[in-house]
Design an enzyme around this catalytic site. Sequence first.
Site, PDB file in Angstrom:
ATOM      1  CB  CYS A 116      -0.835  -0.123   1.132  1.00 16.93           C
ATOM      2  SG  CYS A 116      -1.933  -1.552   1.229  1.00 16.93           S
ATOM      3  CG  HIS A 256      -3.339   3.225   1.774  1.00 12.54           C
ATOM      4  ND1 HIS A 256      -3.727   2.840   0.418  1.00 12.54           N
ATOM      5  CD2 HIS A 256      -3.596   2.155   2.571  1.00 12.54           C
ATOM      6  CE1 HIS A 256      -3.885   1.457   0.507  1.00 12.54           C
ATOM      7  NE2 HIS A 256      -3.934   0.987   1.710  1.00 12.54           N
ATOM      8  CG  ASN A 286      -6.633  -1.381   0.373  1.00 14.67           C
ATOM      9  OD1 ASN A 286      -5.887  -0.724  -0.391  1.00 14.67           O
ATOM     10  ND2 ASN A 286      -6.041  -1.809   1.459  1.00 14.67           N
TER      11      ASN A 286
END
Length: 333
Positions: A116, A256, A286
């Site tokens: 990520c 994020h 995500n």
Amino acid sequence: MGKIRAVITGIHAWVPEYRLTNLELSKMVDTSDEWIMQRVGIKERRILKGEGLGTSDIAEHAVRGLLEKTGTSPDEVDLLICATITPDMAFPATANIISDKVGIKNAFSFDLGAACSGFLFALQTAAAYVSTGKFKKVVVVGADKMSSITDYTDRTTCTLFGDAAGAVLLEPTREDYGIMDYIFHVDGSGRKYLHMKAGGSAKPPSHETVDAREHFVYQEGQSVFKFAVVNMADVAVEIMVRNKLKSEDIAWLVPHQANLRIIDATGRRMGLSPEKIMINIENYGNTTAATIPLCLWEYEKKLKKGDKLILAAFGGGFTWGSVYLKWGYDPVT
Ligand code: UT7
């Protein structure tokens, strides 16, 4: 003359058409829209459908669109870095496949795997090349086909992830814009909480690993949450302090998008009002390396030259970090 910095001069993103909704997921596993919205903040995610299509096919759209939008010929690109943890194949690099598909012929390219935090690590890596003065046009693309490593029988992970790609063009400038600072961290001992058990050199694929469903994301959510919520906020505040930035100086936090609660906690620690935080987790989930450029792309029209942005991420590895940048252009009307 000021030193050479890298500045973002264009952004584009692409998401597949198919929308996997909470309702559909609730028919696949024991979950509900209420649980997912309360605990994570996701309504739907985009999924790439189609035989034989991989991360490079998502990234191709983002990069092709970026080149068109910025009037850049593929021949002008000097370097392409693809941040991903879902490469088309173990080798060659997905970056090479993307370059081939969009006709980039005069560049070298490589993949960077930092989960990520991948887009941030790739952005700074690219910026370092640009600051040498030898690289005039560099493409950074964050792309993941998370649906390829998501176990749709596991309710603890299958609600979280989606597929997307976002790409930026970086160019040199001697003006006071662009990437100003970064702080990055890794803690490899965190791998026990978030990893894919098989398919790598330590445990190559076999009938047994497939039967044991070991080719999917394994996550101990609560443990990851505890690290993420502290470290993403800490690293965002750390870069503010180092650059003497007060909350009122910051135009946008670009976090994020893993969990709305982590995003809110980071914003609060930075003293930011909610309208200064880019959020689109509800629509995409995500998307790992793609979340940050996907946000920037959606908010592009609101960004003004000189806006001070803090980008922050936390993810598998563990990896985490923040980037401070001054936006380099006004919206095109
Ligand atoms: O981007 C990479 C980095 N990753 C992250 O930052 C993710 C960090 N972690 C998280 O965001 C959260 O931990 C999750 C969203 C993954 C999970 O939320 P949580 O609030 O930590 O839930 P939990 O794991 O503590 O589970 C609470 C309960 C459990 O039931 P019991 O044991 O209390 O009966 C789970 O079995 O919720 C249950 N549960 C679900 N219930 C309905 C877990 N997943 C689901 C689900 N639907 N999808």
